[in-house]
Write a protein that holds these residues in place. Structure first.
Motif, PDB file in Angstrom:
ATOM      1  N   ALA A 133     -86.751  30.310  91.187  1.00 22.42           N
ATOM      2  CA  ALA A 133     -85.412  29.733  91.023  1.00 22.42           C
ATOM      3  C   ALA A 133     -84.604  30.356  89.884  1.00 22.42           C
ATOM      4  O   ALA A 133     -83.392  30.567  90.032  1.00 22.42           O
ATOM      5  N   MET A 134     -85.241  30.644  88.762  1.00 22.44           N
ATOM      6  CA  MET A 134     -84.481  31.069  87.577  1.00 22.44           C
ATOM      7  C   MET A 134     -83.687  32.353  87.769  1.00 22.44           C
ATOM      8  O   MET A 134     -82.552  32.439  87.272  1.00 22.44           O
ATOM      9  N   PRO A 135     -84.185  33.367  88.470  1.00 24.88           N
ATOM     10  CA  PRO A 135     -83.334  34.542  88.683  1.00 24.88           C
ATOM     11  C   PRO A 135     -82.038  34.202  89.438  1.00 24.88           C
ATOM     12  O   PRO A 135     -80.977  34.742  89.137  1.00 24.88           O
ATOM     13  N   ILE A 136     -82.121  33.283  90.388  1.00 24.55           N
ATOM     14  CA  ILE A 136     -80.932  32.860  91.137  1.00 24.55           C
ATOM     15  C   ILE A 136     -80.010  32.046  90.225  1.00 24.55           C
ATOM     16  O   ILE A 136     -78.793  32.264  90.197  1.00 24.55           O
ATOM     17  N   ILE A 137     -80.584  31.137  89.470  1.00 23.40           N
ATOM     18  CA  ILE A 137     -79.812  30.303  88.542  1.00 23.40           C
ATOM     19  C   ILE A 137     -79.066  31.182  87.544  1.00 23.40           C
ATOM     20  O   ILE A 137     -77.881  30.990  87.290  1.00 23.40           O
ATOM     21  N   ASN A 138     -79.754  32.174  86.989  1.00 24.21           N
ATOM     22  CA  ASN A 138     -79.129  33.074  86.015  1.00 24.21           C
ATOM     23  C   ASN A 138     -78.054  33.955  86.648  1.00 24.21           C
ATOM     24  O   ASN A 138     -76.956  34.087  86.108  1.00 24.21           O
ATOM     25  N   GLU A 139     -78.365  34.560  87.781  1.00 29.81           N
ATOM     26  CA  GLU A 139     -77.419  35.484  88.412  1.00 29.81           C
ATOM     27  C   GLU A 139     -76.135  34.792  88.860  1.00 29.81           C
ATOM     28  O   GLU A 139     -75.053  35.366  88.776  1.00 29.81           O
ATOM     29  N   TYR A 140     -76.243  33.551  89.296  1.00 29.46           N
ATOM     30  CA  TYR A 140     -75.076  32.859  89.836  1.00 29.46           C
ATOM     31  C   TYR A 140     -74.459  31.870  88.852  1.00 29.46           C
ATOM     32  O   TYR A 140     -73.557  31.121  89.218  1.00 29.46           O
ATOM     33  N   GLY A 141     -74.916  31.883  87.603  1.00 30.29           N
ATOM     34  CA  GLY A 141     -74.297  31.062  86.557  1.00 30.29           C
ATOM     35  C   GLY A 141     -74.383  29.572  86.810  1.00 30.29           C
ATOM     36  O   GLY A 141     -73.445  28.832  86.542  1.00 30.29           O
ATOM     37  N   ILE A 142     -75.519  29.134  87.304  1.00 35.36           N
ATOM     38  CA  ILE A 142     -75.723  27.711  87.580  1.00 35.36           C
ATOM     39  C   ILE A 142     -76.304  27.064  86.329  1.00 35.36           C
ATOM     40  O   ILE A 142     -77.209  27.599  85.702  1.00 35.36           O
ATOM     41  N   SER A 143     -75.762  25.910  85.971  1.00 29.38           N
ATOM     42  CA  SER A 143     -76.226  25.192  84.790  1.00 29.38           C
ATOM     43  C   SER A 143     -76.978  23.935  85.196  1.00 29.38           C
ATOM     44  O   SER A 143     -76.546  23.203  86.086  1.00 29.38           O
ATOM     45  N   LEU A 144     -78.096  23.694  84.532  1.00 27.27           N
ATOM     46  CA  LEU A 144     -78.840  22.453  84.698  1.00 27.27           C
ATOM     47  C   LEU A 144     -78.510  21.590  83.488  1.00 27.27           C
ATOM     48  O   LEU A 144     -78.756  21.990  82.354  1.00 27.27           O
ATOM     49  N   ILE A 145     -77.939  20.437  83.711  1.00 28.46           N
ATOM     50  CA  ILE A 145     -77.456  19.588  82.622  1.00 28.46           C
ATOM     51  C   ILE A 145     -78.454  18.463  82.354  1.00 28.46           C
ATOM     52  O   ILE A 145     -78.768  17.669  83.238  1.00 28.46           O
ATOM     53  N   TYR A 146     -78.946  18.430  81.120  1.00 21.21           N
ATOM     54  CA  TYR A 146     -79.842  17.379  80.667  1.00 21.21           C
ATOM     55  C   TYR A 146     -79.113  16.551  79.621  1.00 21.21           C
ATOM     56  O   TYR A 146     -78.447  17.092  78.745  1.00 21.21           O
ATOM     57  N   GLN A 147     -79.228  15.238  79.742  1.00 22.81           N
ATOM     58  CA  GLN A 147     -78.670  14.330  78.741  1.00 22.81           C
ATOM     59  C   GLN A 147     -79.671  13.223  78.498  1.00 22.81           C
ATOM     60  O   GLN A 147     -80.302  12.729  79.438  1.00 22.81           O
ATOM     61  N   GLU A 148     -79.812  12.861  77.259  1.00 21.31           N
ATOM     62  CA  GLU A 148     -80.727  11.791  76.879  1.00 21.31           C
ATOM     63  C   GLU A 148     -82.132  12.014  77.428  1.00 21.31           C
ATOM     64  O   GLU A 148     -82.787  11.101  77.906  1.00 21.31           O
ATOM     65  N   GLY A 149     -82.588  13.275  77.389  1.00 20.78           N
ATOM     66  CA  GLY A 149     -83.953  13.611  77.750  1.00 20.78           C
ATOM     67  C   GLY A 149     -84.271  13.644  79.228  1.00 20.78           C
ATOM     68  O   GLY A 149     -85.426  13.728  79.605  1.00 20.78           O
ATOM     69  N   GLU A 150     -83.252  13.577  80.087  1.00 20.68           N
ATOM     70  CA  GLU A 150     -83.545  13.678  81.513  1.00 20.68           C
ATOM     71  C   GLU A 150     -82.477  14.477  82.240  1.00 20.68           C
ATOM     72  O   GLU A 150     -81.345  14.605  81.773  1.00 20.68           O
ATOM     73  N   PHE A 151     -82.871  15.018  83.380  1.00 26.74           N
ATOM     74  CA  PHE A 151     -81.963  15.825  84.186  1.00 26.74           C
ATOM     75  C   PHE A 151     -80.863  14.941  84.758  1.00 26.74           C
ATOM     76  O   PHE A 151     -81.126  13.878  85.300  1.00 26.74           O
ATOM     77  N   GLN A 152     -79.626  15.398  84.624  1.00 19.59           N
ATOM     78  CA  GLN A 152     -78.483  14.652  85.153  1.00 19.59           C
ATOM     79  C   GLN A 152     -77.901  15.294  86.406  1.00 19.59           C
ATOM     80  O   GLN A 152     -77.733  14.641  87.416  1.00 19.59           O
ATOM     81  N   PHE A 153     -77.579  16.599  86.313  1.00 19.19           N
ATOM     82  CA  PHE A 153     -77.003  17.286  87.469  1.00 19.19           C
ATOM     83  C   PHE A 153     -77.002  18.788  87.246  1.00 19.19           C
ATOM     84  O   PHE A 153     -77.212  19.266  86.145  1.00 19.19           O
ATOM     85  N   ALA A 154     -76.748  19.521  88.347  1.00 13.02           N
ATOM     86  CA  ALA A 154     -76.575  20.971  88.291  1.00 13.02           C
ATOM     87  C   ALA A 154     -75.118  21.254  88.629  1.00 13.02           C
ATOM     88  O   ALA A 154     -74.490  20.522  89.392  1.00 13.02           O
ATOM     89  N   THR A 155     -74.591  22.336  88.061  1.00 11.31           N
ATOM     90  CA  THR A 155     -73.191  22.672  88.301  1.00 11.31           C
ATOM     91  C   THR A 155     -72.972  24.170  88.160  1.00 11.31           C
ATOM     92  O   THR A 155     -73.796  24.867  87.593  1.00 11.31           O
ATOM     93  N   ASN A 156     -71.854  24.630  88.666  1.00 12.82           N
ATOM     94  CA  ASN A 156     -71.403  26.002  88.435  1.00 12.82           C
ATOM     95  C   ASN A 156     -70.009  25.911  87.832  1.00 12.82           C
ATOM     96  O   ASN A 156     -69.029  25.802  88.535  1.00 12.82           O
ATOM     97  N   ASP A 157     -69.924  25.858  86.541  1.00 15.15           N
ATOM     98  CA  ASP A 157     -68.648  25.740  85.822  1.00 15.15           C
ATOM     99  C   ASP A 157     -67.857  24.501  86.204  1.00 15.15           C
ATOM    100  O   ASP A 157     -66.637  24.484  86.112  1.00 15.15           O
ATOM    101  N   GLY A 158     -68.518  23.461  86.682  1.00 10.94           N
ATOM    102  CA  GLY A 158     -67.835  22.216  86.993  1.00 10.94           C
ATOM    103  C   GLY A 158     -67.144  22.171  88.340  1.00 10.94           C
ATOM    104  O   GLY A 158     -66.616  21.132  88.731  1.00 10.94           O
ATOM    105  N   ASN A 159     -67.116  23.280  89.072  1.00  5.78           N
ATOM    106  CA  ASN A 159     -66.458  23.279  90.376  1.00  5.78           C
ATOM    107  C   ASN A 159     -67.281  22.569  91.433  1.00  5.78           C
ATOM    108  O   ASN A 159     -66.742  21.918  92.314  1.00  5.78           O
ATOM    109  N   ILE A 160     -68.582  22.740  91.387  1.00  2.00           N
ATOM    110  CA  ILE A 160     -69.497  22.126  92.346  1.00  2.00           C
ATOM    111  C   ILE A 160     -70.591  21.447  91.536  1.00  2.00           C
ATOM    112  O   ILE A 160     -71.105  22.031  90.589  1.00  2.00           O
ATOM    113  N   GLU A 161     -70.927  20.219  91.902  1.00  4.32           N
ATOM    114  CA  GLU A 161     -71.994  19.509  91.212  1.00  4.32           C
ATOM    115  C   GLU A 161     -72.966  18.920  92.214  1.00  4.32           C
ATOM    116  O   GLU A 161     -72.591  18.599  93.343  1.00  4.32           O
TER     117      GLU A 161
END
Length: 106
Positions: A53-81
């Motif tokens: 997964a990480m090569p795809i995540i890095n190449e396409y600029g996908i962010s994994l958002i963690y808040q308060e110690g747990e996964f919240q959502f994935a996004t690409n610059d906020g356009n798609i979540e």
């Protein structure tokens, strides 16, 4: 939400490998996807394997958002979540939605 949310890991993995344009093989007695490289079969499971997964995540600029110690959502610059319990699967869904958006522009 989107057409990928209720898909199985196998269905998402298969869609990802097709979107990447990789040659695949599927073992007939299982739901295992293989990348075929030379004489070697390499299992491909980006929904559950960070090494896939990480090569795809890095190449396409996908962010994994963690808040308060747990996964919240994935996004690409906020356009798609995408918010599901598996962050790697969420990232692969974002990737597929990005590819869908690219194909709509063509």
């Amino acid at each position: 939400m989107n057409k990928y949310r209720d898909k199985s890991d196998f269905e998402i993995n298969k869609a990802v490998v097709i979107a990447l344009g990789k040659v695949i093989g599927i073992r007939p007695d299982s739901n295992i996807i293989y990348l075929i490289g030379g004489d070697e079969l390499i299992e491909f499971n980006p929904c559950n394997n960070p090494a896939d997964a990480m090569p795809i995540i890095n190449e396409y600029g996908i962010s994994l958002i963690y808040q308060e110690g747990e996964f919240q959502f994935a996004t690409n610059d906020g356009n798609i979540e995408c918010s599901i319990s598996n962050p790697l699967k969420a990232a692969m869904i974002i990737f597929l939605m990005m590819k869908d958006a690219e194909n709509e522009k063509v």
